[in-house]
Design an enzyme around this catalytic site. Structure first.
Site, PDB file in Angstrom:
ATOM      1  N   SER A 412       0.825  -1.205   0.000  1.00 50.69           N
ATOM      2  CA  SER A 412       0.000   0.000   0.000  1.00 50.69           C
ATOM      3  C   SER A 412       0.858   1.254   0.000  1.00 50.69           C
ATOM      4  O   SER A 412       0.369   2.335  -0.260  1.00 50.69           O
ATOM      5  CB  SER A 412      -0.922   0.004   1.210  1.00 50.69           C
ATOM      6  OG  SER A 412      -0.148  -0.083   2.383  1.00 50.69           O
ATOM      7  N   HIS A 433      -2.640  -2.627  -5.975  1.00 50.98           N
ATOM      8  CA  HIS A 433      -3.036  -2.273  -4.615  1.00 50.98           C
ATOM      9  C   HIS A 433      -4.551  -2.265  -4.482  1.00 50.98           C
ATOM     10  O   HIS A 433      -5.225  -1.399  -5.031  1.00 50.98           O
ATOM     11  CB  HIS A 433      -2.437  -0.900  -4.239  1.00 50.98           C
ATOM     12  CG  HIS A 433      -2.860  -0.424  -2.893  1.00 50.98           C
ATOM     13  ND1 HIS A 433      -3.128   0.881  -2.604  1.00 50.98           N
ATOM     14  CD2 HIS A 433      -3.098  -1.122  -1.746  1.00 50.98           C
ATOM     15  CE1 HIS A 433      -3.507   0.977  -1.341  1.00 50.98           C
ATOM     16  NE2 HIS A 433      -3.502  -0.222  -0.804  1.00 50.98           N
ATOM     17  N   GLU A 445      -5.352   0.192  -7.507  1.00 54.04           N
ATOM     18  CA  GLU A 445      -4.264   0.995  -8.065  1.00 54.04           C
ATOM     19  C   GLU A 445      -3.304   0.055  -8.776  1.00 54.04           C
ATOM     20  O   GLU A 445      -2.814  -0.902  -8.167  1.00 54.04           O
ATOM     21  CB  GLU A 445      -3.521   1.740  -6.948  1.00 54.04           C
ATOM     22  CG  GLU A 445      -4.280   2.915  -6.389  1.00 54.04           C
ATOM     23  CD  GLU A 445      -3.540   3.616  -5.250  1.00 54.04           C
ATOM     24  OE1 GLU A 445      -3.516   4.843  -5.230  1.00 54.04           O
ATOM     25  OE2 GLU A 445      -2.990   2.919  -4.378  1.00 54.04           O
ATOM     26  N   ASN A 483      -3.247   6.655  -0.880  1.00 53.09           N
ATOM     27  CA  ASN A 483      -2.671   6.830   0.456  1.00 53.09           C
ATOM     28  C   ASN A 483      -1.825   8.093   0.547  1.00 53.09           C
ATOM     29  O   ASN A 483      -1.711   8.695   1.612  1.00 53.09           O
ATOM     30  CB  ASN A 483      -1.828   5.611   0.848  1.00 53.09           C
ATOM     31  CG  ASN A 483      -2.715   4.484   1.368  1.00 53.09           C
ATOM     32  OD1 ASN A 483      -3.879   4.712   1.663  1.00 53.09           O
ATOM     33  ND2 ASN A 483      -2.169   3.292   1.473  1.00 53.09           N
TER      34      ASN A 483
END
Ligand code: 3H9
Length: 700
Positions: A412, A433, A445, A483
């Protein structure tokens, strides 16, 4: 666009406007002239309107809505659709729709304007306009309740949910269900036994019972109670249905036109339409056009923690055979049990047949041996978030896998360049991800490192789509897209606690902004320990983000890591996830405030919202500046799908654009002066005009 042919005295009108037979103005025009031609053709006794054996149409071309210039234009658009479909319904000869696949919006409205409907066994019917922030504008609010009754019609219109062929038959939405290959023949047979046209607008049998109608409206009111004020379509839909029942079909159509124009005037609707296209664009890569994706006949997942289990679950739902691997046999068993329980629950809820659930489970092979991964076309690593552990997995996988296999990591945050160190063939390493829970969350992702080959990217994008996820292709840098933007937001929530804001006020402000839950409740759900781990990587890569608040650090030290421990920022009773006061956390917060000389209750909701949202906005500009995202609109769609950023606000950058970039810059400068470098405006924002131009092009 529309093929006209006559056989056995029946005119067959076939929509042929690839890829999805979206309905444009010119298609409507062709439809009208074809109906006129059939009306005046003496050889023709009836008309069948159809598409392909497996697909009829995706409804109105949503591109039309982007071009609407103002309310009058919107009324005209709706009227043109209504008039064309009215001409189908008014045809002198009986018209049957022979339809297949997913009939959405205008496609179903067209089918309902026909006098009879035959569908294939896999057909699904929905009115998803409400999710775009509009009401159906081609007669759908009027015809649907005349065919299935107001209760079911309002449910479909207000939720946008689909019903299957069996339910459609039960409700009277279709007259017959048959295999796709027989559609046209069955429709012809229906026409032969028909005693002339059966016009939907004149049918009253399902709308006669005034008491049942009122009960349906009362039920609809309950749904309306949950809708945000920015989103007006649901109320407009109910009003149009009510007008049609209380006055007349024609009055209902006029109400639809007006409602459509009013919806189109709202920012919330324009934002949702923008996201419709943004979402569809983000898995496309300009520079990999010539790379041919390899087919994924079988996959493997390494690591049966919650992410690995969710990924394996997502694969089998989509029919991809998967070998699941963990060094620990009990972890493999545990993962399998979790998947089985989840499928069994769906069977109990009637959402899945027992046979299909068994079929899905049959696609899983479990192992603790690396050699069993030898035939996988793609291996997805989902082990502990530690570079050394992940590298050891890649070494083992490279030893057993075929040369052509793709190796994907579900990291991540960690840079893929760091993970690729020591790999023999780094060109086949890619990030994939997933978001937790992986079998539910729509976004993936897909991360390209410097060395990742185009073929690897193409194959991974293809697999993501095959398992019904929406991929966003991003460049490799710690935290990637989501993130990178969201972790600073979560960290800011703890800073706000330190600065005196109450936990409930912080969460309440973000719910008011439109998130499904606030940042502190969310981090309690995901785990504060996870935030601490992720922050280790992120704050090394981005020192200006600042440290993690000591409140979060202390909570983790004391084991208050969130729901899984029964306490985090909030406390939770056994089996109940309603947040309650956690006195231990309050003590920690009070100490942290005392150390910094802060007192409780100083920050109001506007200041809370401003800090949290601008923290995301600023980071989103960095994501654009560093070309982490291919286009600004990717950032918006990914944040909506990955974090629940309110779709009616259009995403982080669209929101910034609507605030005004000058105002965003001024506010960031002010906050940076007060709170330090984490609010230091991204240099891109100082470029002024060129950024405005870029956003105007990409975020609209
Ligand atoms: C409506 O009907 C309003 C009316 O009441 C009239 C008011 C006046 N428009 O998804 P796919 C594109 S509102 C434009 O990969 P699948 C899509 O972007 C409309 N474009 O195919 C993609 O483009 P690209 C209500 C559309 O087989 C390509 O077609 N309808 C539309 O996996 C292939 O799409 C909806 O909201 C459209 N309507 O799934 C339906 N639909 O190749 C939305 C698709 O450039 N669409 N495209 O990437 C869907 O749900 C799915 O596309 C569908 C097919 C299930 C139909």
């Amino acid at each position: 666009m529309m093929d006209y042919s006559v056989s056995d005295g029946v005119c067959v009108l076939r929509l042929s406007s690839p890829p999805v037979n979206a309905i444009t103005f010119s298609l409507l025009e062709e439809l009208r002239s074809a109906i006129r031609r059939a009306n005046s053709d003496e050889q023709v006794t009836g008309v069948v309107i159809t598409g392909g054996e497996r697909h009829f149409s995706a409804g109105a071309d949503v591109g039309i809505f982007k071009e609407i210039a103002g309310p009058e234009d919107a009324v005209r658009t709706s009227r043109l659709f209504q008039e064309a479909l009215g001409e189908v319904e008014d045809a002198a000869k009986p018209v049957a729709a022979a339809v297949a696949g997913k009939l959405t919006g205008g496609a179903l409205e067209l089918a309902m304007a026909c006098h009879f409907r035959v569908c294939d066994e896999a057909a699904r019917f929905s009115m998803p306009e409400v999710t775009l922030g509009i009401n159906p504008g081609a007669g759908g609010t009027q015809r649907l309740c005349r065919l299935v009754g107001p209760a079911e019609a309002l449910r479909m219109l207000l939720t946008g949910e689909a019903i299957d062929a069996r339910r459609a038959l039960e409700l009277g939405l279709v007259d017959e269900v048959c295999p796709g290959r027989d559609l046209v023949e069955r429709a012809k047979a229906v026409l032969q036994s028909a005693r002339g046209p059966r016009r939907t607008s004149q049918r009253t049998e399902k709308i006669r019972n005034a008491e049942a109608n009122e009960a349906a409206f009362a039920e609809a009111e309950k749904l309306l109670g949950k809708v945000r004020p920015e989103i007006i379509a649901p109320r407009k839909i109910v009003e149009a249905v009510r007008t049609g029942l209380a006055e007349s079909f024609a009055a209902g159509l006029r109400a639809e036109q007006q409602a459509f124009a009013e919806c189109m005037e709202t920012l919330a609707t324009r934002n949702r339409i923008y996201l419709f296209f943004a979402t569809r664009g983000m898995g496309k890569a300009a520079d990999i056009g010539d790379a041919r994706p390899a087919r994924t006949a079988g996959a493997a997942v390494v690591g049966m923690g919650s992410m690995g289990t969710g990924i394996a679950h997502a694969l089998i739902i989509a029919g991809v055979p998967v070998v699941v691997h963990d060094r620990d046999a009990s972890a493999v068993e545990g993962g399998l049990t979790r998947i089985r329980r989840s499928l069994e629950k769906r069977v109990r809820q009637g959402k899945l047949s027992a046979g299909r659930a068994e079929g899905m489970l049959g696609l899983i092979t479990t192992t603790t041996q690396w050699r069993d991964l030898a035939n996988a076309d793609i291996v997805i690593e989902a082990v502990y978030e530690d570079a050394a552990v992940k590298r050891s997995v890649f070494a083992a996988v490279e030893d057993v896998c075929r040369e052509a296999a793709v190796i994907a990591t579900n990291t991540s945050t960690i840079s893929l360049d760091v993970l690729a160190e020591g790999m023999r063939r780094p060109e086949r390493l890619v990030g994939m991800h997933f978001f937790n829970p992986a079998h539910r969350m729509p976004l993936v992702e897909v991360i390209r490192a410097e060395a990742t080959s185009k073929r690897t990217i193409a194959t991974t994008l293809e697999l993501a789509k095959a398992i019904r996820k929406t991929p966003v292709l991003v460049r490799n840098r710690e935290g990637f897209l989501v993130n990178r933007i969201f972790v600073p937001y979560l960290k800011e929530a703890f800073w706000l606690l330190e600065d005196g804001a109450d936990a409930a006020a912080i969460d309440g402000a973000m719910v008011e902004f439109g998130f499904p839950m606030g940042p502190l409740a969310l981090i309690d759900m995901a785990g504060l320990d996870i935030l601490a781990d992720v922050d280790e990587v992120m704050s090394r890569a981005f020192p200006a983000h600042g440290r993690l608040s000591e409140i979060a650090v202390r909570l983790v030290e004391l084991g208050h890591v969130g729901q899984k421990a029964g306490a985090g920022v909030y406390r939770y009773a056994q089996g109940d996830y309603a947040p309650r006061r956690n006195e231990a956390a309050e003590g920690i917060i009070a100490e942290a405030r005392a150390r910094r000389g802060r007192s409780a209750g100083k920050l109001g909701p506007d200041e809370i919202t401003r800090r949290l949202v601008l923290r995301m906005v600023n980071e989103a500009f960095y994501v654009v500046e560093e070309a982490i995202a291919q286009r600004a609109s990717d950032v918006d769609a990914a944040m909506v799908l990955g974090t629940g950023f309110p779709d009616f606000r259009g995403g982080v950058l669209k929101y910034a654009r609507d605030l005004g970039l000058r105002s965003v810059l001024a506010q960031l400068d002010e906050l940076a002066g007060q709170l330090g470098p984490r609010f230091g405006a991204c240099p891109l924002l100082r470029e002024g005009e060129s950024v405005r131009l870029r956003l105007r092009k990409e975020v609209q």
